[in-house]
Design a protein around this motif. Structure first.
Motif, mmCIF file in Angstrom:
data_model
loop_
_atom_site.group_PDB
_atom_site.id
_atom_site.type_symbol
_atom_site.label_atom_id
_atom_site.label_comp_id
_atom_site.label_asym_id
_atom_site.label_seq_id
_atom_site.Cartn_x
_atom_site.Cartn_y
_atom_site.Cartn_z
ATOM 1 N N THR A 267 1.456 3.210 -7.334
ATOM 2 C CA THR A 267 0.434 4.661 -7.590
ATOM 3 C C THR A 267 1.802 5.831 -7.259
ATOM 4 O O THR A 267 2.526 5.861 -6.169
ATOM 5 C CB THR A 267 -0.263 4.942 -6.440
ATOM 6 O OG1 THR A 267 -1.430 3.827 -6.330
ATOM 7 C CG2 THR A 267 -1.213 6.369 -6.389
ATOM 8 N N HIS B 80 -6.981 -1.930 -10.916
ATOM 9 C CA HIS B 80 -5.493 -1.147 -9.971
ATOM 10 C C HIS B 80 -6.122 -0.840 -8.650
ATOM 11 O O HIS B 80 -6.878 0.637 -8.759
ATOM 12 C CB HIS B 80 -4.717 -0.332 -10.698
ATOM 13 C CG HIS B 80 -3.503 0.025 -9.526
ATOM 14 N ND1 HIS B 80 -2.360 -0.262 -8.908
ATOM 15 C CD2 HIS B 80 -3.731 1.288 -9.200
ATOM 16 C CE1 HIS B 80 -1.531 0.627 -8.307
ATOM 17 N NE2 HIS B 80 -2.090 1.777 -8.592
ATOM 18 N N GLY B 81 -6.374 -0.912 -7.570
ATOM 19 C CA GLY B 81 -6.761 -0.336 -6.538
ATOM 20 C C GLY B 81 -6.138 0.528 -5.902
ATOM 21 O O GLY B 81 -6.062 0.684 -4.702
ATOM 22 N N GLY B 82 -4.841 0.709 -6.056
ATOM 23 C CA GLY B 82 -3.866 1.646 -5.403
ATOM 24 C C GLY B 82 -2.842 0.777 -4.428
ATOM 25 O O GLY B 82 -2.390 -0.108 -4.699
ATOM 26 N N GLY B 83 -2.133 1.842 -4.717
ATOM 27 C CA GLY B 83 -0.456 1.472 -3.821
ATOM 28 C C GLY B 83 0.074 0.006 -5.252
ATOM 29 O O GLY B 83 0.173 1.472 -6.131
ATOM 30 N N ARG C 246 8.496 3.985 0.648
ATOM 31 C CA ARG C 246 7.621 4.435 0.103
ATOM 32 C C ARG C 246 7.867 6.130 0.974
ATOM 33 O O ARG C 246 8.069 6.577 1.435
ATOM 34 C CB ARG C 246 7.048 3.818 1.117
ATOM 35 C CG ARG C 246 5.222 4.002 0.779
ATOM 36 C CD ARG C 246 4.467 2.804 1.292
ATOM 37 N NE ARG C 246 4.900 1.766 2.728
ATOM 38 C CZ ARG C 246 4.034 0.829 2.781
ATOM 39 N NH1 ARG C 246 3.083 0.418 2.862
ATOM 40 N NH2 ARG C 246 4.447 0.595 4.086
ATOM 41 N N GLU D 102 1.310 -1.868 -0.076
ATOM 42 C CA GLU D 102 -0.031 -0.158 -0.170
ATOM 43 C C GLU D 102 0.917 0.943 0.017
ATOM 44 O O GLU D 102 2.360 1.241 0.006
ATOM 45 C CB GLU D 102 -0.725 -0.117 1.201
ATOM 46 C CG GLU D 102 -1.316 -0.888 1.124
ATOM 47 C CD GLU D 102 -3.204 -0.997 2.506
ATOM 48 O OE1 GLU D 102 -3.202 -0.452 3.418
ATOM 49 O OE2 GLU D 102 -4.172 -2.006 2.665
ATOM 50 N N PRO E 227 -2.368 5.265 -12.424
ATOM 51 C CA PRO E 227 -1.629 4.302 -11.751
ATOM 52 C C PRO E 227 0.148 4.567 -12.703
ATOM 53 O O PRO E 227 -0.409 4.777 -13.942
ATOM 54 C CB PRO E 227 -1.812 2.905 -11.535
ATOM 55 C CG PRO E 227 -2.776 2.955 -12.918
ATOM 56 C CD PRO E 227 -3.809 4.479 -12.468
ATOM 57 N N SER F 100 2.681 8.474 4.072
ATOM 58 C CA SER F 100 0.913 8.901 4.516
ATOM 59 C C SER F 100 0.334 10.074 4.866
ATOM 60 O O SER F 100 0.997 10.859 6.047
ATOM 61 C CB SER F 100 0.055 7.425 4.785
ATOM 62 O OG SER F 100 0.471 6.886 6.084
ATOM 63 N N TYR G 252 1.782 6.279 -17.630
ATOM 64 C CA TYR G 252 0.836 6.281 -16.544
ATOM 65 C C TYR G 252 -0.401 5.592 -17.957
ATOM 66 O O TYR G 252 -0.417 5.959 -18.927
ATOM 67 C CB TYR G 252 -0.249 7.205 -16.343
ATOM 68 C CG TYR G 252 1.389 8.420 -15.540
ATOM 69 C CD1 TYR G 252 1.552 8.304 -14.808
ATOM 70 C CD2 TYR G 252 2.383 9.861 -16.203
ATOM 71 C CE1 TYR G 252 2.799 7.959 -13.183
ATOM 72 C CE2 TYR G 252 3.309 9.547 -14.869
ATOM 73 C CZ TYR G 252 2.925 9.215 -13.124
ATOM 74 O OH TYR G 252 4.066 9.643 -13.210
ATOM 75 N N ALA H 138 2.135 4.687 -1.635
ATOM 76 C CA ALA H 138 2.672 5.909 -3.229
ATOM 77 C C ALA H 138 4.365 6.279 -2.806
ATOM 78 O O ALA H 138 4.756 6.446 -2.139
ATOM 79 C CB ALA H 138 2.112 6.989 -2.943
ATOM 80 N N TYR I 23 1.885 -1.886 -11.774
ATOM 81 C CA TYR I 23 1.572 -1.263 -11.870
ATOM 82 C C TYR I 23 1.946 -0.162 -10.007
ATOM 83 O O TYR I 23 2.720 -1.428 -9.112
ATOM 84 C CB TYR I 23 -0.340 -1.103 -11.456
ATOM 85 C CG TYR I 23 0.173 -1.095 -12.935
ATOM 86 C CD1 TYR I 23 -0.494 0.055 -13.815
ATOM 87 C CD2 TYR I 23 -1.068 -2.051 -13.703
ATOM 88 C CE1 TYR I 23 -1.647 -0.018 -14.963
ATOM 89 C CE2 TYR I 23 -1.605 -2.182 -14.958
ATOM 90 C CZ TYR I 23 -1.711 -1.026 -15.788
ATOM 91 O OH TYR I 23 -1.907 -1.431 -17.148
#
Length: 351
Positions: free
Chosen positions: A295, A322-325, A348, A266, A302, A351, A316, A268, A293
């Motif tokens: 974020t 892709h649900g994020g991360g 990373r 998880e 992504p 957050s 991009y 970005a 992928y």
């Protein structure tokens, strides 16, 4: 951004096994491919060999009069005729972009790869395609015997057949150029030589390779299609397909089976930091492929990541899955993802 068409370039001398590998890959493949052949006379792929190509089959059944997807350029070495031959054909293929999943180019055995690679940076095509990989094939049996080709006379006839081949000084130099451009090297006829001879072949070509380029023994062209083709960018789909193709086909040259693992995290990342880390880590791991992928902070879409050997491409692109991360599929002969995961964790973003 619209999905880019992945392009696989297969190079190697006449007799190295390019056509055999492509026949096998196309017979196992279910995707819609455009195939550009730049070999001479009757040594190239023919329509019968490509009967299982997805686009060809669909067009032959739905519209027999449709222009063929297989295009043969037999009037000159592709590296010498990029502007005259290659660009018009590529533009024609790109007009049918919605009916293609990818493109394969089989170069003439005497072609220099670099001019062709540079052509993909031209404005007319660079936004529509991406060079997924350059696969160089070498004849393991010939190299073990001290020659770069199995049939020197046939290669010489090929050289004489094309008056435009003024760039060659020696076959050794051409082999070095083909190896230097490679993202993956396939050693054909590996079943015909001993383990010691195979090791000697690998040592001979190693000095011409960029760091991180995998060298894979093969015979009878039996190479999992997903190792050559960067088709489909959904990590979950690729993982399922790769796990289907993990058997060793190299006889006495037993290697760890091709395996894949998924890294999921998880959060970005900063794009520049992420790409630099991946280039370093993936090269050090000696992977065959990596894709997925991530974020990127401040970006709505992504970042799609595709790597083959030391080649890493990213852009991009929307993905419904892709649900994020970060989701990254790692494919190789022995994959330990823990160093990569630790390095990713270190950069990373908070957050």
């Amino acid at each position: 951004m619209t999905s880019k068409l992945p392009v696989t370039i297969v190079t190697g001398f006449l007799g190295a096994g390019k056509t055999t590998v492509l026949r096998h890959v196309l017979s196992q493949n279910t995707r819609r491919l455009g195939v550009l052949v730049n070999e001479f006379g009757d040594v190239g792929l023919d329509g019968a060999a490509l009967a299982n190509c997805g686009v060809c089959a669909a067009e032959s059944s739905n519209n027999p009069a449709a222009a063929p997807t297989v295009v043969e350029l037999a009037n000159g070495c592709l590296c010498c005729t990029v502007q005259e031959e290659f660009l018009p054909v590529m533009l024609e293929l790109l007009e049918r972009r919605q009916s293609l999943d990818g493109i394969i180019i089989e170069t003439s055995g005497l072609a220099l790869p670099q001019p062709l690679l540079e052509a993909f940076r031209w404005p007319e095509i660079r936004t529509a395609v991406t060079v997924d990989s350059v696969v160089t094939m070498v004849d393991g049996e010939a190299l073990a015997a001290g020659s770069v080709v199995g049939d020197t006379a046939a290669v010489e006839r090929q050289r004489q057949a094309d008056p435009e081949l003024d760039h060659l000084t020696s076959l050794e130099e051409l082999l070095a150029a083909q190896l230097h451009s490679a993202d993956l090297v396939l050693v054909s006829r590996a079943d015909k030589i001993s383990t010691a001879e195979l090791t000697a072949v690998q040592e001979r070509i190693h000095s011409h390779l960029r760091p991180g380029v995998p060298v894979v023994p093969s015979h009878r062209g039996m190479v999992p299609p997903d190792l050559l083709l960067g088709l489909g960018c959904e990590a979950e789909d690729d993982l399922g397909r790769i796990n289907h193709h993990h058997d060793d086909h190299d006889g006495e040259h037993h290697h760890a089976p091709v395996r894949s693992t998924v890294v999921q995290m998880e959060g970005a990342w900063n794009r520049q930091d992420l790409e630099a880390l991946l280039r370093q880590q993936l090269t050090a791991m000696g992977l065959l492929r990596a894709k997925g992928y991530a974020t990127i902070a401040g970006k709505a879409l992504p970042l799609l990541i595709q790597a083959v050997g030391p080649r890493l491409e990213s852009w991009y692109q929307a993905s419904p899955r892709h649900g994020g991360g970060l989701t990254l599929v790692l494919i190789g002969f022995g994959v330990d993802s823990s160093p990569l995961e630790a390095a990713l964790e270190a950069i990373r973003l908070p957050s």
